[in-house]
Design a protein around this motif. Sequence first.
Motif, PDB file in Angstrom:
ATOM      1  N   LEU A  49       9.797 -10.490  29.922  1.00 36.32           N
ATOM      2  CA  LEU A  49      10.694  -9.594  30.658  1.00 36.32           C
ATOM      3  C   LEU A  49      10.923  -8.265  29.943  1.00 36.32           C
ATOM      4  O   LEU A  49      11.432  -7.319  30.545  1.00 36.32           O
ATOM      5  CB  LEU A  49      12.050 -10.274  30.887  1.00 36.32           C
ATOM      6  N   LEU A  52      10.985  -4.495  31.414  1.00 36.60           N
ATOM      7  CA  LEU A  52      11.266  -4.525  32.846  1.00 36.60           C
ATOM      8  C   LEU A  52      12.727  -4.200  33.166  1.00 36.60           C
ATOM      9  O   LEU A  52      13.149  -4.312  34.311  1.00 36.60           O
ATOM     10  CB  LEU A  52      10.919  -5.899  33.429  1.00 36.60           C
ATOM     11  N   GLN A  53      13.484  -3.748  32.175  1.00 35.06           N
ATOM     12  CA  GLN A  53      14.908  -3.514  32.364  1.00 35.06           C
ATOM     13  C   GLN A  53      15.206  -2.461  33.423  1.00 35.06           C
ATOM     14  O   GLN A  53      16.292  -2.448  33.983  1.00 35.06           O
ATOM     15  CB  GLN A  53      15.577  -3.105  31.038  1.00 35.06           C
ATOM     16  N   SER A  54      14.271  -1.577  33.714  1.00 42.73           N
ATOM     17  CA  SER A  54      14.488  -0.533  34.728  1.00 42.73           C
ATOM     18  C   SER A  54      14.064  -0.981  36.124  1.00 42.73           C
ATOM     19  O   SER A  54      14.286  -0.261  37.094  1.00 42.73           O
ATOM     20  CB  SER A  54      13.719   0.738  34.358  1.00 42.73           C
ATOM     21  N   CYS A  55      13.453  -2.147  36.218  1.00 39.37           N
ATOM     22  CA  CYS A  55      13.012  -2.662  37.516  1.00 39.37           C
ATOM     23  C   CYS A  55      14.206  -3.197  38.303  1.00 39.37           C
ATOM     24  O   CYS A  55      15.131  -3.771  37.732  1.00 39.37           O
ATOM     25  CB  CYS A  55      11.996  -3.778  37.345  1.00 39.37           C
ATOM     26  N   SER A  56      14.146  -3.032  39.615  1.00 40.54           N
ATOM     27  CA  SER A  56      15.256  -3.500  40.448  1.00 40.54           C
ATOM     28  C   SER A  56      15.455  -5.005  40.324  1.00 40.54           C
ATOM     29  O   SER A  56      16.586  -5.474  40.340  1.00 40.54           O
ATOM     30  CB  SER A  56      15.052  -3.097  41.904  1.00 40.54           C
ATOM     31  N   PHE A  57      14.373  -5.772  40.204  1.00 45.06           N
ATOM     32  CA  PHE A  57      14.525  -7.221  40.036  1.00 45.06           C
ATOM     33  C   PHE A  57      15.396  -7.537  38.824  1.00 45.06           C
ATOM     34  O   PHE A  57      16.340  -8.310  38.913  1.00 45.06           O
ATOM     35  CB  PHE A  57      13.165  -7.913  39.883  1.00 45.06           C
ATOM     36  N   PHE A  58      15.054  -6.957  37.686  1.00 53.29           N
ATOM     37  CA  PHE A  58      15.804  -7.216  36.450  1.00 53.29           C
ATOM     38  C   PHE A  58      17.259  -6.810  36.641  1.00 53.29           C
ATOM     39  O   PHE A  58      18.170  -7.563  36.328  1.00 53.29           O
ATOM     40  CB  PHE A  58      15.179  -6.446  35.284  1.00 53.29           C
ATOM     41  N   GLN A  59      17.483  -5.622  37.175  1.00 54.32           N
ATOM     42  CA  GLN A  59      18.849  -5.113  37.331  1.00 54.32           C
ATOM     43  C   GLN A  59      19.653  -5.920  38.344  1.00 54.32           C
ATOM     44  O   GLN A  59      20.856  -6.115  38.166  1.00 54.32           O
ATOM     45  CB  GLN A  59      18.811  -3.640  37.727  1.00 54.32           C
ATOM     46  N   ASN A  60      19.004  -6.431  39.386  1.00 52.89           N
ATOM     47  CA  ASN A  60      19.709  -7.204  40.410  1.00 52.89           C
ATOM     48  C   ASN A  60      19.918  -8.663  40.031  1.00 52.89           C
ATOM     49  O   ASN A  60      20.834  -9.304  40.538  1.00 52.89           O
ATOM     50  CB  ASN A  60      18.963  -7.135  41.745  1.00 52.89           C
ATOM     51  N   THR A  64      22.097  -4.573  33.706  1.00 56.95           N
ATOM     52  CA  THR A  64      21.619  -3.277  33.231  1.00 56.95           C
ATOM     53  C   THR A  64      22.096  -3.036  31.805  1.00 56.95           C
ATOM     54  O   THR A  64      23.066  -3.650  31.341  1.00 56.95           O
ATOM     55  CB  THR A  64      22.122  -2.128  34.128  1.00 56.95           C
TER      56      THR A  64
END
Length: 96
Positions: A49, A52-60, A64
Amino acid sequence: MVTILESIKDKLVSPAESVTLSGLGMHIPKDDSPRTDFNWVDFYHNLSLSGLQSCSFFQNEIGTFNSAGIPLITINQALMQSYNQYNNYGRQNLRP
């Protein structure tokens, strides 16, 4: 990604590093949770992971971070704690 990391672990992690990591205790979902053993599959998953912190999946699904890497918003405490602990332990105990 987990399968690939598992298959090449012995080429990337020294026996001493492996013993050190395997002996670490995890505290998930919170720092004061009971200790559980380090789990290599969970390590590979959380390592995959990274970035991938900026990806919407990670954030959702997880949350964040601010620019210093500190969680700003936590969506799932267990996933955030697991991600942070496994990645921090990897950075602290594996050679660069």
